[in-house]
Scaffold this motif. Structure first.
Motif, PDB file in Angstrom:
ATOM      1  N   TYR A   1       0.776  -1.232   0.000  1.00 50.81           N
ATOM      2  CA  TYR A   1       0.000   0.000   0.000  1.00 50.81           C
ATOM      3  C   TYR A   1       0.816   1.295   0.000  1.00 50.81           C
ATOM      4  O   TYR A   1       0.236   2.363  -0.155  1.00 50.81           O
ATOM      5  CB  TYR A   1      -0.928   0.021   1.226  1.00 50.81           C
ATOM      6  CG  TYR A   1      -1.881  -1.146   1.279  1.00 50.81           C
ATOM      7  CD1 TYR A   1      -2.824  -1.344   0.280  1.00 50.81           C
ATOM      8  CD2 TYR A   1      -1.831  -2.063   2.324  1.00 50.81           C
ATOM      9  CE1 TYR A   1      -3.706  -2.418   0.321  1.00 50.81           C
ATOM     10  CE2 TYR A   1      -2.711  -3.137   2.379  1.00 50.81           C
ATOM     11  CZ  TYR A   1      -3.642  -3.314   1.370  1.00 50.81           C
ATOM     12  OH  TYR A   1      -4.497  -4.381   1.421  1.00 50.81           O
ATOM     13  N   LEU A   2       2.106   1.242   0.190  1.00 52.87           N
ATOM     14  CA  LEU A   2       2.880   2.467   0.331  1.00 52.87           C
ATOM     15  C   LEU A   2       3.282   3.060  -1.015  1.00 52.87           C
ATOM     16  O   LEU A   2       3.649   2.349  -1.939  1.00 52.87           O
ATOM     17  CB  LEU A   2       4.146   2.213   1.161  1.00 52.87           C
ATOM     18  CG  LEU A   2       3.958   1.794   2.615  1.00 52.87           C
ATOM     19  CD1 LEU A   2       5.284   1.861   3.353  1.00 52.87           C
ATOM     20  CD2 LEU A   2       2.907   2.644   3.324  1.00 52.87           C
ATOM     21  N   SER A   3       3.218   4.393  -1.087  1.00 50.09           N
ATOM     22  CA  SER A   3       3.706   5.114  -2.255  1.00 50.09           C
ATOM     23  C   SER A   3       5.184   5.440  -2.057  1.00 50.09           C
ATOM     24  O   SER A   3       5.711   5.381  -0.946  1.00 50.09           O
ATOM     25  CB  SER A   3       2.918   6.410  -2.440  1.00 50.09           C
ATOM     26  OG  SER A   3       3.187   7.305  -1.368  1.00 50.09           O
ATOM     27  N   LYS A   4       5.845   5.830  -3.138  1.00 47.46           N
ATOM     28  CA  LYS A   4       7.265   6.167  -3.036  1.00 47.46           C
ATOM     29  C   LYS A   4       7.480   7.406  -2.177  1.00 47.46           C
ATOM     30  O   LYS A   4       8.524   7.549  -1.531  1.00 47.46           O
ATOM     31  CB  LYS A   4       7.868   6.347  -4.418  1.00 47.46           C
ATOM     32  CG  LYS A   4       7.284   7.483  -5.239  1.00 47.46           C
ATOM     33  CD  LYS A   4       7.960   7.571  -6.594  1.00 47.46           C
ATOM     34  CE  LYS A   4       7.398   8.725  -7.422  1.00 47.46           C
ATOM     35  NZ  LYS A   4       8.058   8.811  -8.753  1.00 47.46           N
ATOM     36  N   ASP A   5       6.500   8.311  -2.152  1.00 51.08           N
ATOM     37  CA  ASP A   5       6.632   9.514  -1.324  1.00 51.08           C
ATOM     38  C   ASP A   5       6.620   9.179   0.157  1.00 51.08           C
ATOM     39  O   ASP A   5       7.382   9.753   0.950  1.00 51.08           O
ATOM     40  CB  ASP A   5       5.503  10.496  -1.635  1.00 51.08           C
ATOM     41  CG  ASP A   5       5.654  11.145  -3.001  1.00 51.08           C
ATOM     42  OD1 ASP A   5       6.790  11.181  -3.515  1.00 51.08           O
ATOM     43  OD2 ASP A   5       4.642  11.603  -3.553  1.00 51.08           O
ATOM     44  N   ILE A   6       5.760   8.244   0.551  1.00 50.37           N
ATOM     45  CA  ILE A   6       5.694   7.843   1.964  1.00 50.37           C
ATOM     46  C   ILE A   6       6.943   7.062   2.341  1.00 50.37           C
ATOM     47  O   ILE A   6       7.467   7.209   3.454  1.00 50.37           O
ATOM     48  CB  ILE A   6       4.419   7.031   2.239  1.00 50.37           C
ATOM     49  CG1 ILE A   6       3.190   7.936   2.095  1.00 50.37           C
ATOM     50  CG2 ILE A   6       4.464   6.408   3.639  1.00 50.37           C
ATOM     51  CD1 ILE A   6       1.865   7.213   2.247  1.00 50.37           C
ATOM     52  N   ILE A   7       7.452   6.239   1.442  1.00 53.16           N
ATOM     53  CA  ILE A   7       8.691   5.514   1.712  1.00 53.16           C
ATOM     54  C   ILE A   7       9.835   6.505   1.916  1.00 53.16           C
ATOM     55  O   ILE A   7      10.668   6.327   2.805  1.00 53.16           O
ATOM     56  CB  ILE A   7       9.014   4.543   0.565  1.00 53.16           C
ATOM     57  CG1 ILE A   7       7.958   3.435   0.508  1.00 53.16           C
ATOM     58  CG2 ILE A   7      10.413   3.946   0.725  1.00 53.16           C
ATOM     59  CD1 ILE A   7       8.059   2.541  -0.706  1.00 53.16           C
ATOM     60  N   LYS A   8       9.847   7.564   1.132  1.00 57.55           N
ATOM     61  CA  LYS A   8      10.891   8.574   1.258  1.00 57.55           C
ATOM     62  C   LYS A   8      10.750   9.362   2.562  1.00 57.55           C
ATOM     63  O   LYS A   8      11.740   9.651   3.239  1.00 57.55           O
ATOM     64  CB  LYS A   8      10.822   9.524   0.060  1.00 57.55           C
ATOM     65  CG  LYS A   8      11.939  10.560   0.022  1.00 57.55           C
ATOM     66  CD  LYS A   8      11.822  11.407  -1.233  1.00 57.55           C
ATOM     67  CE  LYS A   8      12.939  12.445  -1.282  1.00 57.55           C
ATOM     68  NZ  LYS A   8      12.830  13.294  -2.505  1.00 57.55           N
ATOM     69  N   THR A   9       9.499   9.686   2.940  1.00 58.26           N
ATOM     70  CA  THR A   9       9.248  10.485   4.143  1.00 58.26           C
ATOM     71  C   THR A   9       8.021   9.930   4.862  1.00 58.26           C
ATOM     72  O   THR A   9       6.894  10.360   4.604  1.00 58.26           O
ATOM     73  CB  THR A   9       9.014  11.968   3.787  1.00 58.26           C
ATOM     74  OG1 THR A   9      10.049  12.424   2.924  1.00 58.26           O
ATOM     75  CG2 THR A   9       9.000  12.826   5.047  1.00 58.26           C
ATOM     76  N   PRO A  10       8.188   8.979   5.768  1.00 62.35           N
ATOM     77  CA  PRO A  10       7.062   8.354   6.467  1.00 62.35           C
ATOM     78  C   PRO A  10       6.194   9.333   7.260  1.00 62.35           C
ATOM     79  O   PRO A  10       5.027   9.044   7.518  1.00 62.35           O
ATOM     80  CB  PRO A  10       7.747   7.344   7.398  1.00 62.35           C
ATOM     81  CG  PRO A  10       9.053   7.045   6.737  1.00 62.35           C
ATOM     82  CD  PRO A  10       9.469   8.324   6.101  1.00 62.35           C
ATOM     83  N   MET A  11       6.759  10.494   7.651  1.00 63.27           N
ATOM     84  CA  MET A  11       5.977  11.474   8.404  1.00 63.27           C
ATOM     85  C   MET A  11       4.757  11.947   7.621  1.00 63.27           C
ATOM     86  O   MET A  11       3.762  12.372   8.209  1.00 63.27           O
ATOM     87  CB  MET A  11       6.838  12.665   8.802  1.00 63.27           C
ATOM     88  CG  MET A  11       7.835  12.395   9.923  1.00 63.27           C
ATOM     89  SD  MET A  11       7.080  11.872  11.487  1.00 63.27           S
ATOM     90  CE  MET A  11       6.074  13.302  11.877  1.00 63.27           C
TER      91      MET A  11
END
Length: 208
Positions: free
Chosen positions: A16-26
């Motif tokens: 379910y994770l996007s690359k943006d969330i992987i880069k910045t989980p906050m």
């Protein structure tokens, strides 16, 4: 030297994770805890999901949002795994040790706060979570719980045994770990006094 693991974490490796969330989980933590729920409601949702998944006879079936809650729990497991890898958190030798000091027991029983040596310690909670089971095994556990919820009633086969107690406790503790990181606007990691730090791609989980 911390090994750069972020290059190995890609959206295709998660459900379910996007690359943006992987880069910045906050990004995820701010959006979820600010817009969707508070930690007390979320704790109750997790508790109910695991309870009914372990013993489907207790489930109301159509009256609960089991699929939605399962997806959100898996998302949070994935976010925690990104933090676990990006921050180079070590495995915990005894992941089911609930309290390090008597003070931690008091904080839990009187304030329902998860501490280690008297202080909130989200990286310790995340470490214990993935020391108990790998990410792949957590996927399997969540899938099994969801599959159980499709049953009308519990069967004679004990799917999880006594392990379900640890599963529920660790899922709740993980939720609090992520909430603590959200509330503190980052994750503070202890390092020896002689270590100098600087922003790095693998440390973006610590940044605003």
């Amino acid at each position: 030297m911390m090994k750069n693991t972020q290059k190995k974490l890609k959206a295709k490796h998660f459900r379910y994770l996007s690359k943006d969330i992987i880069k910045t989980p906050m990004i995820y933590l701010r959006e979820y805890f600010w817009n969707h729920t508070n930690i007390f409601y979320w704790q109750n949702d997790i508790n109910l999901f695991v309870t009914c998944g372990a013993y489907p006879t207790m489930s109301n079936g159509d009256d609960t949002e089991n699929g939605f809650h399962c997806k959100k729990m898996i998302q949070q497991i994935e976010v925690a795994y990104v933090i676990f890898k990006q921050c180079g958190l070590p495995k915990h030798r005894n992941p089911l040790q609930l309290f390090d000091k008597r003070e931690d027991y008091y904080n839990y029983t009187h304030d329902f706060e998860f501490t280690s040596h008297g202080k909130r310690n989200p990286h310790e909670l995340i470490s214990k979570f993935f020391s108990f089971q790998t990410l792949r095994k957590w996927y399997e556990t969540m899938d099994e719980l969801m599959q159980q919820l499709t049953l009308k009633k519990a069967n004679d086969h004990d799917q999880f045994g006594d392990k379900i107690v640890a599963i529920r406790e660790l899922l709740i503790r993980l939720a609090y770990a992520l909430y603590y990181i959200y509330e503190d606007q980052g994750l503070i990691l202890p390092v020896p006094s002689y270590v100098k730090t600087e922003p790095a791609e693998t440390a973006k989980c610590l940044k605003e």
